[in-house]
Design a protein around this motif. Sequence first.
Motif, PDB file in Angstrom:
ATOM      1  N   TYR A  31      35.996  49.066  35.573  1.00  0.00           N
ATOM      2  CA  TYR A  31      35.825  49.299  37.022  1.00  0.00           C
ATOM      3  C   TYR A  31      35.105  50.620  37.299  1.00  0.00           C
ATOM      4  CZ  TYR A  31      39.817  46.068  36.959  1.00  0.00           C
ATOM      5  OH  TYR A  31      40.438  44.780  37.075  1.00  0.00           O
ATOM      6  N   GLU A  32      35.198  51.460  36.552  1.00  0.00           N
ATOM      7  CA  GLU A  32      34.341  52.760  37.013  1.00  0.00           C
ATOM      8  C   GLU A  32      32.963  52.745  37.454  1.00  0.00           C
ATOM      9  OE1 GLU A  32      35.989  55.587  37.513  1.00  0.00           O
ATOM     10  OE2 GLU A  32      37.826  54.944  36.670  1.00  0.00           O
ATOM     11  N   HIS A  88      34.948  49.795  49.885  1.00  0.00           N
ATOM     12  CA  HIS A  88      34.602  49.042  48.789  1.00  0.00           C
ATOM     13  C   HIS A  88      35.510  49.665  47.428  1.00  0.00           C
ATOM     14  CE1 HIS A  88      31.245  47.864  46.052  1.00  0.00           C
ATOM     15  NE2 HIS A  88      31.756  48.455  45.254  1.00  0.00           N
ATOM     16  N   ASN A  89      35.502  50.955  47.664  1.00  0.00           N
ATOM     17  CA  ASN A  89      36.167  51.694  46.359  1.00  0.00           C
ATOM     18  C   ASN A  89      37.422  51.359  46.422  1.00  0.00           C
ATOM     19  OD1 ASN A  89      33.538  52.451  45.696  1.00  0.00           O
ATOM     20  ND2 ASN A  89      33.964  54.843  45.926  1.00  0.00           N
ATOM     21  N   ILE A  99      38.198  48.158  44.586  1.00  0.00           N
ATOM     22  CA  ILE A  99      37.882  48.007  43.159  1.00  0.00           C
ATOM     23  C   ILE A  99      39.425  48.758  42.391  1.00  0.00           C
ATOM     24  CG2 ILE A  99      36.315  49.285  41.173  1.00  0.00           C
ATOM     25  CD1 ILE A  99      35.096  46.937  42.819  1.00  0.00           C
ATOM     26  N   LYS A 105      42.195  48.191  39.464  1.00  0.00           N
ATOM     27  CA  LYS A 105      42.228  48.952  38.320  1.00  0.00           C
ATOM     28  C   LYS A 105      43.585  49.410  38.322  1.00  0.00           C
ATOM     29  CE  LYS A 105      40.437  53.181  36.088  1.00  0.00           C
ATOM     30  NZ  LYS A 105      41.703  53.647  35.896  1.00  0.00           N
ATOM     31  N   GLU A 150      31.866  50.069  38.991  1.00  0.00           N
ATOM     32  CA  GLU A 150      31.645  49.200  39.974  1.00  0.00           C
ATOM     33  C   GLU A 150      31.830  49.939  41.319  1.00  0.00           C
ATOM     34  OE1 GLU A 150      34.430  45.847  39.601  1.00  0.00           O
ATOM     35  OE2 GLU A 150      33.671  45.447  37.935  1.00  0.00           O
ATOM     36  N   MET A 151      32.344  51.529  41.029  1.00  0.00           N
ATOM     37  CA  MET A 151      32.519  52.247  42.165  1.00  0.00           C
ATOM     38  C   MET A 151      31.168  52.605  42.752  1.00  0.00           C
ATOM     39  SD  MET A 151      35.813  52.928  42.765  1.00  0.00           S
ATOM     40  CE  MET A 151      37.406  52.918  41.797  1.00  0.00           C
ATOM     41  N   VAL A 152      31.202  52.960  44.367  1.00  0.00           N
ATOM     42  CA  VAL A 152      29.913  53.392  44.861  1.00  0.00           C
ATOM     43  C   VAL A 152      30.112  54.965  45.314  1.00  0.00           C
ATOM     44  CG1 VAL A 152      29.271  51.070  45.625  1.00  0.00           C
ATOM     45  CG2 VAL A 152      30.689  52.347  47.042  1.00  0.00           C
ATOM     46  N   VAL A 171      37.097  38.611  29.887  1.00  0.00           N
ATOM     47  CA  VAL A 171      36.651  40.083  29.353  1.00  0.00           C
ATOM     48  C   VAL A 171      37.056  41.360  30.242  1.00  0.00           C
ATOM     49  CG1 VAL A 171      34.334  41.390  28.755  1.00  0.00           C
ATOM     50  CG2 VAL A 171      34.494  38.831  28.693  1.00  0.00           C
ATOM     51  N   PRO A 172      37.792  42.249  29.676  1.00  0.00           N
ATOM     52  CA  PRO A 172      38.172  43.413  30.399  1.00  0.00           C
ATOM     53  C   PRO A 172      37.132  43.991  31.198  1.00  0.00           C
ATOM     54  CG  PRO A 172      38.783  43.838  28.101  1.00  0.00           C
ATOM     55  CD  PRO A 172      38.196  42.540  28.148  1.00  0.00           C
ATOM     56  N   ARG A 173      37.408  44.307  32.380  1.00  0.00           N
ATOM     57  CA  ARG A 173      36.478  44.725  33.559  1.00  0.00           C
ATOM     58  C   ARG A 173      36.351  46.445  33.148  1.00  0.00           C
ATOM     59  NH1 ARG A 173      34.254  40.962  35.481  1.00  0.00           N
ATOM     60  NH2 ARG A 173      33.756  42.177  37.282  1.00  0.00           N
ATOM     61  N   GLU A 214      45.912  46.780  36.858  1.00  0.00           N
ATOM     62  CA  GLU A 214      45.963  46.594  35.280  1.00  0.00           C
ATOM     63  C   GLU A 214      46.557  47.497  34.663  1.00  0.00           C
ATOM     64  OE1 GLU A 214      43.088  44.781  32.973  1.00  0.00           O
ATOM     65  OE2 GLU A 214      41.694  44.433  34.747  1.00  0.00           O
ATOM     66  N   ARG A 224      46.418  39.501  32.088  1.00  0.00           N
ATOM     67  CA  ARG A 224      45.834  38.291  31.495  1.00  0.00           C
ATOM     68  C   ARG A 224      46.970  37.321  30.601  1.00  0.00           C
ATOM     69  NH1 ARG A 224      42.184  42.168  32.054  1.00  0.00           N
ATOM     70  NH2 ARG A 224      40.192  41.485  33.199  1.00  0.00           N
TER      71      ARG A 224
END
Lengths: 386, 100
Positions: free
Chosen positions: B93-94, A206-207, A210, A214, B96-98, B89-91, A217, A228
Amino acid sequence: MQFWGYKRKEGRAGIRNHVLILPACACGSESARIVASQVRGAVNIVFNTGCSDVADNTAMSQKILTGFACNPNVYGVVIIGLGCETVPHMELRKKIRSMTSKPVVSFGIQDEGGTLKTIEKAVRAARDMAAEAAMQQKELCDISELLLGIECGGSDATSGIASNPAVGELSDLLIDLGASTVMSESIEWIGGEHVLAKRAATPEIHNQIIQVCKNYEDHLKAAGQDCRAGQPTPGNKAGGLSTLDEKSLGCIRKGGTRPIVEVVEQAERPAKSGAIVMDTAGYDISSVTSMVAGGCNAVIFTTGRGTPTGNAIVPVLKVTANALTFEKMEDNMDVDLSGIVKGTKTFQEGGRELLTVIGDICNGKMTKAEAYGFSDIAVDHVCRFV
Amino acid sequence: MEINGLLMDEKDNVVTCVAKVPAGEQVIYRKGEEVCTLTAEEEIPYCHKIALTDLALGEEVIKYGELIGKTREPVKKGRWVSHNNIYSVPRDYESEMVTV
């Protein structure tokens, strides 16, 4: 489910049995083209790098070249170098031989004394290799030998609504049968990465999903670039995809719903079986290049606006749910899924239909891009494609 | 009645038109079992989106039940929603981490 393929000593089976004429650098590309044109059963790629490059770009080029050579659809490899490329052809040959037992030979244009002498030797080597390849019999292989690359390009709104969900269904069906799939284009996870990450088999994966977004970008930001600005493309916008997020939410549906068991770097060979994701650019030709280098033996490609792209090593199957595109670009489109948009067919039915088509492709049926002999390639570099 | 629009999720505030819709004509789409209609206030090109409600400046645009962008300018119900009037819109990310 089974198919008739070419068993290899290492790794998955091939669904084709090509002799690959592989340039070690851009300067070998034209000779490679001429050699391949002289020998039935040989294919070539055009390589535009391999010299005057920074270390990370060289590493990527090497990953692509060795990955192509090791691809299961390749019977044997004839390398053509110049002699002064960053990684000399002898070294590339050595590296490939350490990874695979398939036949590999190499020639350097400077050592051989010019183009014609190199071509003569390389044609003889390729001819002998193609003659041997032709003797290899197809054998029944389990569908678990299939590693299907999943790609989309020239997307419009029909991609996310119809063709990508149908390919997602295909991916689920294949994984349930024991095959593996690779979904790439990590830049097109951005905006949908939180949805994609829900499919992760473990919290670590999962991480990782993500983090890949990140990093993408941040990497571009460090070079003063904004992802973008290039995504969505002008074609995507004209096709009704207004933001990267909207494009991504449609894109990720092509990967289906099964748990994601591994995240790999671009052009990296997956270690696991099942649903795999690869960190590549959204630029379709570059993404397909990376998946083929990562060992995919077939690629399915959804499109809305239509694209002719093909790969020399791996058949690329083009599907669209845009009725106008199928009609206008019938020469390049393999499967019409427009019934899903019209409401005459469900995306699940579309997925089942695609499973039959993929079976045929594995058994040797040529895709349109393959019949035309298309050989597109793009190698990603330090300032990444988007 | 033949549909010419697709609502991807009940939370969405836009519908994707699967045929070109001339100004003044109806967009017909399904919301669950119900068939809904909406008048296009301007031409909506093939594959493009129409606003289901009045969208204020900076309002979230939802498709697939998810955020696809925010409006750069107010967009009235029945108007064309495109890259010209919404932005990404910028995300974060932090967030969204689990926990591993």
